[in-house]
Scaffold this motif. Structure first.
Motif, PDB file in Angstrom:
ATOM      1  N   PHE A 109      13.076  20.642  -8.013  1.00  0.00           N
ATOM      2  CA  PHE A 109      14.151  19.963  -8.250  1.00  0.00           C
ATOM      3  C   PHE A 109      13.957  18.525  -8.626  1.00  0.00           C
ATOM      4  CE2 PHE A 109      18.939  19.208  -6.949  1.00  0.00           C
ATOM      5  CZ  PHE A 109      19.342  19.341  -8.535  1.00  0.00           C
ATOM      6  N   THR A 110      12.596  18.100  -8.782  1.00  0.00           N
ATOM      7  CA  THR A 110      12.264  16.817  -8.540  1.00  0.00           C
ATOM      8  C   THR A 110      11.557  16.388  -9.836  1.00  0.00           C
ATOM      9  OG1 THR A 110       9.828  17.694  -7.997  1.00  0.00           O
ATOM     10  CG2 THR A 110      11.410  17.220  -6.124  1.00  0.00           C
ATOM     11  N   GLU A 153      16.666  10.918 -11.139  1.00  0.00           N
ATOM     12  CA  GLU A 153      15.669  10.550 -11.841  1.00  0.00           C
ATOM     13  C   GLU A 153      15.191  11.241 -12.968  1.00  0.00           C
ATOM     14  OE1 GLU A 153      13.477   6.616  -9.682  1.00  0.00           O
ATOM     15  OE2 GLU A 153      12.518   8.702  -9.415  1.00  0.00           O
ATOM     16  N   ALA A 154      15.125  12.436 -12.511  1.00  0.00           N
ATOM     17  CA  ALA A 154      14.390  13.556 -13.440  1.00  0.00           C
ATOM     18  C   ALA A 154      15.676  13.913 -14.381  1.00  0.00           C
ATOM     19  CB  ALA A 154      14.006  14.737 -12.754  1.00  0.00           C
ATOM     20  N   GLY A 155      16.849  13.680 -14.137  1.00  0.00           N
ATOM     21  CA  GLY A 155      18.084  14.133 -14.986  1.00  0.00           C
ATOM     22  C   GLY A 155      18.672  15.647 -14.607  1.00  0.00           C
ATOM     23  N   PHE A 156      18.383  16.017 -13.547  1.00  0.00           N
ATOM     24  CA  PHE A 156      18.844  17.456 -13.110  1.00  0.00           C
ATOM     25  C   PHE A 156      20.414  17.417 -12.375  1.00  0.00           C
ATOM     26  CE2 PHE A 156      13.992  18.347 -12.069  1.00  0.00           C
ATOM     27  CZ  PHE A 156      13.697  18.528 -13.756  1.00  0.00           C
ATOM     28  N   VAL A 157      20.956  18.526 -12.708  1.00  0.00           N
ATOM     29  CA  VAL A 157      22.262  18.305 -12.451  1.00  0.00           C
ATOM     30  C   VAL A 157      22.733  19.054 -11.223  1.00  0.00           C
ATOM     31  CG1 VAL A 157      23.095  18.143 -14.843  1.00  0.00           C
ATOM     32  CG2 VAL A 157      22.922  20.593 -13.990  1.00  0.00           C
ATOM     33  N   VAL A 200      32.431  14.237 -23.836  1.00  0.00           N
ATOM     34  CA  VAL A 200      31.696  13.383 -23.260  1.00  0.00           C
ATOM     35  C   VAL A 200      30.419  14.016 -23.006  1.00  0.00           C
ATOM     36  CG1 VAL A 200      33.429  12.739 -21.541  1.00  0.00           C
ATOM     37  CG2 VAL A 200      32.189  14.734 -20.768  1.00  0.00           C
ATOM     38  N   ARG A 201      29.460  13.283 -22.604  1.00  0.00           N
ATOM     39  CA  ARG A 201      28.008  13.815 -22.485  1.00  0.00           C
ATOM     40  C   ARG A 201      27.394  12.919 -20.920  1.00  0.00           C
ATOM     41  NH1 ARG A 201      25.184  10.709 -26.934  1.00  0.00           N
ATOM     42  NH2 ARG A 201      23.261  11.294 -25.537  1.00  0.00           N
ATOM     43  N   LEU A 202      26.454  13.934 -20.412  1.00  0.00           N
ATOM     44  CA  LEU A 202      26.009  13.244 -19.097  1.00  0.00           C
ATOM     45  C   LEU A 202      24.642  12.537 -19.397  1.00  0.00           C
ATOM     46  CD1 LEU A 202      26.376  13.666 -15.855  1.00  0.00           C
ATOM     47  CD2 LEU A 202      24.280  15.426 -16.211  1.00  0.00           C
ATOM     48  N   VAL A 203      24.975  11.231 -19.060  1.00  0.00           N
ATOM     49  CA  VAL A 203      23.895  10.032 -19.351  1.00  0.00           C
ATOM     50  C   VAL A 203      23.393   9.295 -18.092  1.00  0.00           C
ATOM     51  CG1 VAL A 203      24.574   9.865 -21.702  1.00  0.00           C
ATOM     52  CG2 VAL A 203      25.500   8.329 -19.952  1.00  0.00           C
ATOM     53  N   GLY A 204      22.345   8.636 -18.154  1.00  0.00           N
ATOM     54  CA  GLY A 204      22.046   7.959 -17.059  1.00  0.00           C
ATOM     55  C   GLY A 204      22.329   6.598 -17.252  1.00  0.00           C
ATOM     56  N   VAL A 205      23.018   6.226 -16.109  1.00  0.00           N
ATOM     57  CA  VAL A 205      23.726   4.652 -16.072  1.00  0.00           C
ATOM     58  C   VAL A 205      23.052   3.745 -14.936  1.00  0.00           C
ATOM     59  CG1 VAL A 205      26.028   3.412 -16.020  1.00  0.00           C
ATOM     60  CG2 VAL A 205      25.994   5.697 -17.125  1.00  0.00           C
ATOM     61  N   ALA A 206      22.636   2.609 -15.376  1.00  0.00           N
ATOM     62  CA  ALA A 206      21.988   1.833 -14.342  1.00  0.00           C
ATOM     63  C   ALA A 206      22.582   0.511 -13.920  1.00  0.00           C
ATOM     64  CB  ALA A 206      20.449   1.384 -14.460  1.00  0.00           C
ATOM     65  N   VAL A 273      21.056   4.177 -19.681  1.00  0.00           N
ATOM     66  CA  VAL A 273      19.404   4.065 -19.755  1.00  0.00           C
ATOM     67  C   VAL A 273      19.163   5.461 -20.202  1.00  0.00           C
ATOM     68  CG1 VAL A 273      19.338   2.230 -18.170  1.00  0.00           C
ATOM     69  CG2 VAL A 273      19.552   4.606 -17.274  1.00  0.00           C
ATOM     70  N   ALA A 274      17.949   5.660 -20.609  1.00  0.00           N
ATOM     71  CA  ALA A 274      17.335   6.844 -21.115  1.00  0.00           C
ATOM     72  C   ALA A 274      17.165   7.847 -19.899  1.00  0.00           C
ATOM     73  CB  ALA A 274      15.876   6.476 -21.607  1.00  0.00           C
ATOM     74  N   THR A 275      17.365   9.080 -20.161  1.00  0.00           N
ATOM     75  CA  THR A 275      17.242  10.146 -19.188  1.00  0.00           C
ATOM     76  C   THR A 275      16.187  10.939 -19.523  1.00  0.00           C
ATOM     77  OG1 THR A 275      19.439   9.915 -18.528  1.00  0.00           O
ATOM     78  CG2 THR A 275      18.365  11.915 -17.708  1.00  0.00           C
ATOM     79  N   PRO A 276      15.199  11.539 -19.158  1.00  0.00           N
ATOM     80  CA  PRO A 276      15.016  11.025 -17.584  1.00  0.00           C
ATOM     81  C   PRO A 276      14.415   9.877 -17.407  1.00  0.00           C
ATOM     82  CG  PRO A 276      13.254  12.830 -18.257  1.00  0.00           C
ATOM     83  CD  PRO A 276      14.321  12.672 -19.424  1.00  0.00           C
ATOM     84  N   ALA A 277      14.698   9.097 -16.286  1.00  0.00           N
ATOM     85  CA  ALA A 277      14.167   7.888 -16.079  1.00  0.00           C
ATOM     86  C   ALA A 277      12.669   7.895 -15.363  1.00  0.00           C
ATOM     87  CB  ALA A 277      14.877   7.190 -14.847  1.00  0.00           C
ATOM     88  N   HIS A 278      12.176   9.066 -14.849  1.00  0.00           N
ATOM     89  CA  HIS A 278      11.021   9.371 -14.598  1.00  0.00           C
ATOM     90  C   HIS A 278      10.317  10.391 -15.328  1.00  0.00           C
ATOM     91  CE1 HIS A 278       7.664  10.401 -11.761  1.00  0.00           C
ATOM     92  NE2 HIS A 278       8.198  11.742 -11.597  1.00  0.00           N
ATOM     93  N   ASP A 279       9.338  10.016 -15.713  1.00  0.00           N
ATOM     94  CA  ASP A 279       8.473  10.939 -16.684  1.00  0.00           C
ATOM     95  C   ASP A 279       9.175  11.540 -17.893  1.00  0.00           C
ATOM     96  OD1 ASP A 279       6.139  12.422 -17.363  1.00  0.00           O
ATOM     97  OD2 ASP A 279       6.837  14.279 -16.401  1.00  0.00           O
TER      98      ASP A 279
END
Length: 287
Positions: A109-110, A153-157, A200-206, A273-279
């Motif tokens: 989950f990381t 950061e990985a975009g996992f729900v 709706v969509r799930l997105v990263g927001v910073a 912001v783009a998802t995932p933020a990490h890798d």
């Protein structure tokens, strides 16, 4: 020896849980999830001759995650943990690790290379002790707070944060786990309609606001409310900026979109912001 990621939905196509389904043998599956309703759903759907058992009390699970996780576990077992023998979303059963019988699942989950090691409950302390003895590799326990940073950061729900029974898989980024062509299943008819009209969509927001300030913020775009921040964390991948996963109205979900966050009468800026933020290419967990 393979694992599938799946969405469990209700009759309305709303999320009950996201689970993994592992093929232990030709005649045995292991379903791992967090919502007890999944157990009831499996019982209701089980065909004749199939037995469904809850085994929660029988096992312990140790999550070993990070770039050195394979090296660490390989020290404790003669089983081949190479990427070729144990690929991403693969599993090995009935192996000996640290002197106890275990199953190793290549998941996590990381967003990192990682493994979940399942052992009999009575063997949990022995495995834990053996893993933490590998001090030269820098092994350290990680908290729930650290896990939330990694998974966002990985975009996992996460259930009850990124989805609830009113939210379809298409609205929380796991529509890829739904196969509408596999035949009939609970909620299929509703999902066909909801896929075509997901609002709706799930997105990263910073944001540059502190996590404790950003959490709970109402997000607006062109004067209209488009989402709400439920959980926010400091993001090392974004240089310490605050990051959240948010279900945002489609018109405001494009990367780079500027949003207004409002909390307690105070407004501040946020952006998609783009998802995932990490890798971003998700290469590390497949390495």
């Amino acid at each position: 020896n393979r694992i599938a990621y799946a969405a469990v939905v209700n009759e309305d196509g709303g999320m009950v849980d996201d689970v993994t389904v592992s093929v232990l043998r030709d005649d045995a599956l292991l379903v791992i999830g967090g919502n007890p309703e999944v157990f009831d759903a499996l019982n209701q759907a089980a065909p004749a001759g199939t037995t469904v058992e809850e085994r929660r009390e029988n096992y312990g699970v140790l999550s070993v995650q990070g770039p050195k996780s394979r090296e660490l576990l390989q020290r404790l077992t003669d089983a081949d943990l190479s990427n070729e023998n144990l690929p991403f979303y693969g599993l090995l059963t009935d192996i000996s690790i640290a002197g106890v019988t275990a199953s190793i699942f290549r998941v996590g989950f990381t967003g990192e290379l990682g493994y979940e090691v399942m052992i009999g409950a009575a063997d949990a302390e022995k495995l834990y002790t053996a893993v933490y003895a590998q001090t030269d590799l820098g092994v350290t326990p990680f908290s729930g707070g650290a896990l939330m940073i990694a998974r966002i950061e990985a975009g996992f729900v996460l259930a009850d944060v990124d989805y609830d029974p009113a939210v379809s898989p298409y609205e929380c980024s796991i529509g890829f786990a739904v196969d509408l062509e596999k035949g009939d299943f609970r909620g299929r008819e509703a999902l066909v309609a909801r896929k075509a009209d997901a609002p709706v969509r799930l997105v990263g927001v910073a944001s540059d606001a502190a996590p404790e300030v950003f959490e709970g913020a109402q997000l607006s775009y062109n004067g209209a409310n488009v989402g709400e921040v439920v959980m926010a964390v400091p993001s090392p991948a974004l240089g310490g900026r605050t990051l959240s996963l948010v279900r945002v109205a489609n018109e405001a979900a494009t990367v780079g979109t500027r949003l207004i966050a409002s909390v307690g009468g105070n407004d501040f800026e946020a952006e998609v912001v783009a998802t995932p933020a990490h890798d971003p290419q998700r290469l590390r967990r497949r390495s």
